[in-house]
Write a protein that holds these residues in place. Structure first.
Motif, short mmCIF file in Angstrom:
data_model
loop_
_atom_site.label_atom_id
_atom_site.label_comp_id
_atom_site.label_asym_id
_atom_site.label_seq_id
_atom_site.Cartn_x
_atom_site.Cartn_y
_atom_site.Cartn_z
N ILE A 77 53.37 -90.24 -82.82
CA ILE A 77 53.31 -90.70 -84.14
C ILE A 77 52.50 -92.05 -84.34
N ILE A 81 48.38 -93.82 -85.77
CA ILE A 81 48.57 -94.70 -86.91
C ILE A 81 47.82 -96.07 -86.38
N TRP A 115 43.19 -90.42 -92.73
CA TRP A 115 44.55 -90.54 -93.02
C TRP A 115 45.39 -89.14 -93.38
N SER A 116 44.28 -88.30 -94.11
CA SER A 116 44.77 -87.05 -94.38
C SER A 116 44.86 -86.19 -93.38
N THR A 118 45.58 -87.33 -90.14
CA THR A 118 46.73 -87.78 -89.31
C THR A 118 47.98 -87.35 -90.06
N LEU A 119 48.12 -87.61 -91.26
CA LEU A 119 49.29 -87.30 -91.98
C LEU A 119 49.57 -85.61 -91.91
N LEU A 122 51.09 -84.98 -88.67
CA LEU A 122 52.23 -85.51 -88.10
C LEU A 122 53.44 -84.68 -89.05
N SER A 123 52.90 -84.03 -90.23
CA SER A 123 54.05 -83.60 -90.97
C SER A 123 54.14 -82.08 -91.14
#
Length: 206
Positions: A77, A81, A115-116, A118-119, A122-123
């Protein structure tokens, strides 16, 4: 027969410490880059040194984690980031320094994509595995070199006269590399989302 449990590595390990240091370096990098609105040669050089240290430790901590079996959920994670925070700060800082609408457009496009992705990783990708492909790795390499060149004060008027012409050449080379990185960012992002959609569609069809 009961399988022996594999001991999980502690979150307090060298790769994770290096990752945390990279995250902590982000505000110092941004502050150094924007001293005197980005027109301080000395502080721009300090910002460049921080950026280089962050990018080198990014490579080192990943290699150590894989070789020593120190990959942790925290590291999975925190590592992306840290990467996106540092490169994102570089894009924002450069847009502020050059004060051009085009740089802000580029910055917004890159930040939204990075960021899209990466998120999403992670999600919702616990059941979908998208390995980093060669295009993504090439994008990262070109992006880091281009951003590093733009962080350096190649076009600062306080530079010695003999540096003006080579400074212009190096600046435009960095601009071109960053432009290539932006194209690769969009293309690799599109490939990533397409790969996610295909895998999720395949899982639903089972």
């Amino acid at each position: 027969m009961t399988q022996p449990q594999v001991e999980r590595p502690s979150n307090l390990n060298l790769p994770n410490v290096l990752t945390c240091i990279r995250i902590l370096l982000v505000p110092f990098f941004g502050a150094a880059l924007l001293v005197d609105d980005g027109h301080s040669v000395g502080w721009r050089l300090i910002a460049w040194a921080i950026f280089v240290v962050a990018m080198i430790t990014d490579k080192i901590d990943g290699d150590i984690a894989r070789k020593r079996g120190l990959v942790t959920d925290f590291g999975k994670i925190a590592d992306p980031i840290a990467d996106k925070a540092m490169t994102g700060m570089a894009f924002v800082g450069i847009a502020i320094i050059f004060d051009s609408p085009w740089w802000w457009v580029i910055t917004i496009v890159v930040l939204v994509r990075e960021w899209s992705v990466t998120l999403l990783r992670l999600s919702v990708l616990k059941r979908v595995v998208i390995a980093a492909d060669q295009l993504g790795k090439l994008k990262t390499t070109v992006q880091v070199i281009g951003l590093g060149g733009l962080v350096l004060p190649f076009r600062d008027p306080d530079l010695p006269d003999w540096m003006h012409t080579p400074g212009d050449v190096l600046y435009w080379l960095a601009v071109v590399l960053t432009g290539v990185a932006v194209v690769l960012t969009v293309v690799s992002g599109a490939q990533f989302f397409l790969g996610v959609w295909r895998q999720r569609h395949a899982l639903r069809g089972r």
